[in-house]
Write an enzyme that holds these catalytic residues in place. Sequence first.
Site, mmCIF file in Angstrom:
data_model
loop_
_atom_site.group_PDB
_atom_site.id
_atom_site.type_symbol
_atom_site.label_atom_id
_atom_site.label_comp_id
_atom_site.label_asym_id
_atom_site.label_seq_id
_atom_site.Cartn_x
_atom_site.Cartn_y
_atom_site.Cartn_z
ATOM 1 N N CYS A 119 -10.975 43.506 -42.614
ATOM 2 C CA CYS A 119 -11.409 42.307 -43.352
ATOM 3 C C CYS A 119 -11.266 42.450 -44.868
ATOM 4 C CB CYS A 119 -12.847 41.967 -42.995
ATOM 5 S SG CYS A 119 -13.059 41.698 -41.234
ATOM 6 N N HIS A 252 -15.450 37.426 -48.351
ATOM 7 C CA HIS A 252 -15.063 37.472 -46.933
ATOM 8 C C HIS A 252 -16.083 36.661 -46.144
ATOM 9 C CE1 HIS A 252 -13.990 38.650 -43.009
ATOM 10 N NE2 HIS A 252 -14.965 39.531 -42.847
ATOM 11 N N ASN A 282 -15.264 34.172 -38.510
ATOM 12 C CA ASN A 282 -14.737 35.317 -39.260
ATOM 13 C C ASN A 282 -13.255 35.490 -38.883
ATOM 14 O OD1 ASN A 282 -14.021 37.836 -40.223
ATOM 15 N ND2 ASN A 282 -15.893 38.866 -39.528
HETATM 16 N N1 ACO Z 1 -26.205 34.769 -28.203
HETATM 17 C C1 ACO Z 1 -27.500 34.912 -27.894
HETATM 18 N N2 ACO Z 1 -28.166 36.059 -28.097
HETATM 19 C C2 ACO Z 1 -27.484 37.090 -28.636
HETATM 20 C C3 ACO Z 1 -26.125 36.999 -28.961
HETATM 21 C C4 ACO Z 1 -25.493 35.786 -28.718
HETATM 22 N N3 ACO Z 1 -24.191 35.563 -29.015
HETATM 23 N N4 ACO Z 1 -25.727 38.178 -29.480
HETATM 24 C C5 ACO Z 1 -26.789 38.979 -29.493
HETATM 25 N N5 ACO Z 1 -27.873 38.336 -28.967
HETATM 26 C C6 ACO Z 1 -29.224 38.833 -28.811
HETATM 27 C C7 ACO Z 1 -29.292 40.329 -28.703
HETATM 28 O O1 ACO Z 1 -29.082 40.741 -27.373
HETATM 29 C C8 ACO Z 1 -30.712 40.600 -29.173
HETATM 30 O O2 ACO Z 1 -31.572 40.340 -28.095
HETATM 31 P P1 ACO Z 1 -32.852 41.288 -27.846
HETATM 32 O O3 ACO Z 1 -33.680 41.163 -29.093
HETATM 33 O O4 ACO Z 1 -33.481 40.699 -26.633
HETATM 34 O O5 ACO Z 1 -32.291 42.665 -27.641
HETATM 35 C C9 ACO Z 1 -30.950 39.529 -30.231
HETATM 36 O O6 ACO Z 1 -29.958 38.522 -29.990
HETATM 37 C C10 ACO Z 1 -30.831 40.029 -31.654
HETATM 38 O O7 ACO Z 1 -29.618 40.780 -31.792
HETATM 39 P P2 ACO Z 1 -29.269 41.479 -33.163
HETATM 40 O O8 ACO Z 1 -28.036 42.292 -32.984
HETATM 41 O O9 ACO Z 1 -30.495 42.141 -33.700
HETATM 42 O O10 ACO Z 1 -28.959 40.201 -34.084
HETATM 43 P P3 ACO Z 1 -28.689 40.165 -35.634
HETATM 44 O O11 ACO Z 1 -29.676 39.288 -36.272
HETATM 45 O O12 ACO Z 1 -28.467 41.537 -36.204
HETATM 46 O O13 ACO Z 1 -27.303 39.394 -35.679
HETATM 47 C C11 ACO Z 1 -24.952 39.767 -36.045
HETATM 48 C C12 ACO Z 1 -26.151 39.960 -35.107
HETATM 49 C C13 ACO Z 1 -24.724 38.286 -36.228
HETATM 50 C C14 ACO Z 1 -23.736 40.408 -35.413
HETATM 51 C C15 ACO Z 1 -25.253 40.407 -37.401
HETATM 52 O O14 ACO Z 1 -25.724 41.714 -37.233
HETATM 53 C C16 ACO Z 1 -24.040 40.429 -38.294
HETATM 54 O O15 ACO Z 1 -23.574 39.393 -38.729
HETATM 55 N N6 ACO Z 1 -23.567 41.614 -38.656
HETATM 56 C C17 ACO Z 1 -22.422 41.727 -39.561
HETATM 57 C C18 ACO Z 1 -21.140 41.467 -38.864
HETATM 58 C C19 ACO Z 1 -20.065 41.430 -39.914
HETATM 59 O O16 ACO Z 1 -20.279 41.036 -41.033
HETATM 60 N N7 ACO Z 1 -18.893 41.834 -39.627
HETATM 61 C C20 ACO Z 1 -17.925 41.801 -40.753
HETATM 62 C C21 ACO Z 1 -16.940 42.681 -40.678
HETATM 63 S S1 ACO Z 1 -15.861 42.137 -39.429
HETATM 64 C C22 ACO Z 1 -14.430 43.062 -39.583
HETATM 65 O O17 ACO Z 1 -14.259 43.837 -40.470
HETATM 66 C C23 ACO Z 1 -13.420 42.902 -38.469
#
Ligand code: ACO
Length: 325
Positions: A119, A252, A282
């Site tokens: 990214c 990004h 993304n």
């Molecule tokens: N739908 C419903 N529930 C979900 C989903 C979904 N799609 N995905 C995860 N959950 C659930 C999980 O199972 C978890 O449930 P639990 O509490 O019962 O275990 C709950 O939601 C919370 O999950 P978290 O992983 O804690 O959610 P978080 O608030 O951290 O959000 C996310 C996840 C959106 C991925 C976030 O961490 C994020 O944006 N991280 C950065 C990603 C990023 O920026 N990537 C960029 C680089 S990409 C590249 O370089 C290719």
Amino acid sequence: MRRYSRITGTGSYLPPRRLSNADLVAELAVSGVETSDDWIVERTGIRARHFAAVDVVCSDLATAAAKNALQAAGVDARDIDLIIVATSTPDMVFPSTACIVQHKLGAPGGAAFDVQAVCSGFVYALTIADAMIQTGAANKALVIGSEIFSRILDFKDRTTCVLFGDGAGAVVLEASKTPGILASDLHADGKHVGILCVPGHVSGGHITGDPLLKMDGQAVFKLAVGVLEDAARATLEKAGKTQADIDWLIPHQANIRIMQSTAKKLKLSMDKVIVTVDQHGNTSAASIPLALDAGVRAGKVKPGQLLMLEGVGGGFTWGAVLLNL
Ligand code: ACO
């Protein structure tokens, strides 16, 4: 006299198939994967993404975006002497997608190669093109970010498959007597390879390991916010500017919460941030040039303004480019 580089045209391309969160939720439900529009919007800000058709490859998206950028710049493809494509989803193992784009554009003879920084690929590619123009190694460059992440997503993993989309963005970068690109700041820390990767590879005619995207979202999130602030500050310092000088932050587009945190740390209002993650998801290396082109075509981002472009992603890689449009 010192040579600089300047963006003279922007372009982008999105494949026509658009999936709203509701569309994706319905598709995933068929294979028993549960998610919801509410969860996706609340955690990421994403409302829709585009997916390429099965017979479309990365160079198709890149070529369409490049044509738009050439038209905006009023530059003939035959005058391009450098093409850099930032991508993690190339058409082939080799040759580079840039060589294929060069052929599709009808722009033979110049240098063409890909940059792989996930990214952060576009800010890496823009920095390389700027350096090559400054040294006289190139005069008119196409710098493209193009991705088909839908090909490397695990549609059984709801924690990642709802986040990404396909698309391409491009800029024409030309030699100039006045500075366009003012400063850049690139970094990587390979100890974080495992938090965001596609670990499989081709070996002996087979895929060895898992060829689908793996991400520790929370680890990526925490790292991203810190390094984006650091890269922005370092770039401003190199250019002798402050954050108050920034007209537009074009980060990004991974997650609206990362963008909000970065803007807050830089004391920038969200009114100064170009946001397309809601409509594109993304798109990895394509996200910054897609957002830049969207801002330009909406009449928000204008010539003469100071832009901070920032990327962060797998590697772990990150970086920023400060430029006058
Ligand atoms: N739908 C419903 N529930 C979900 C989903 C979904 N799609 N995905 C995860 N959950 C659930 C999980 O199972 C978890 O449930 P639990 O509490 O019962 O275990 C709950 O939601 C919370 O999950 P978290 O992983 O804690 O959610 P978080 O608030 O951290 O959000 C996310 C996840 C959106 C991925 C976030 O961490 C994020 O944006 N991280 C950065 C990603 C990023 O920026 N990537 C960029 C680089 S990409 C590249 O370089 C290719």
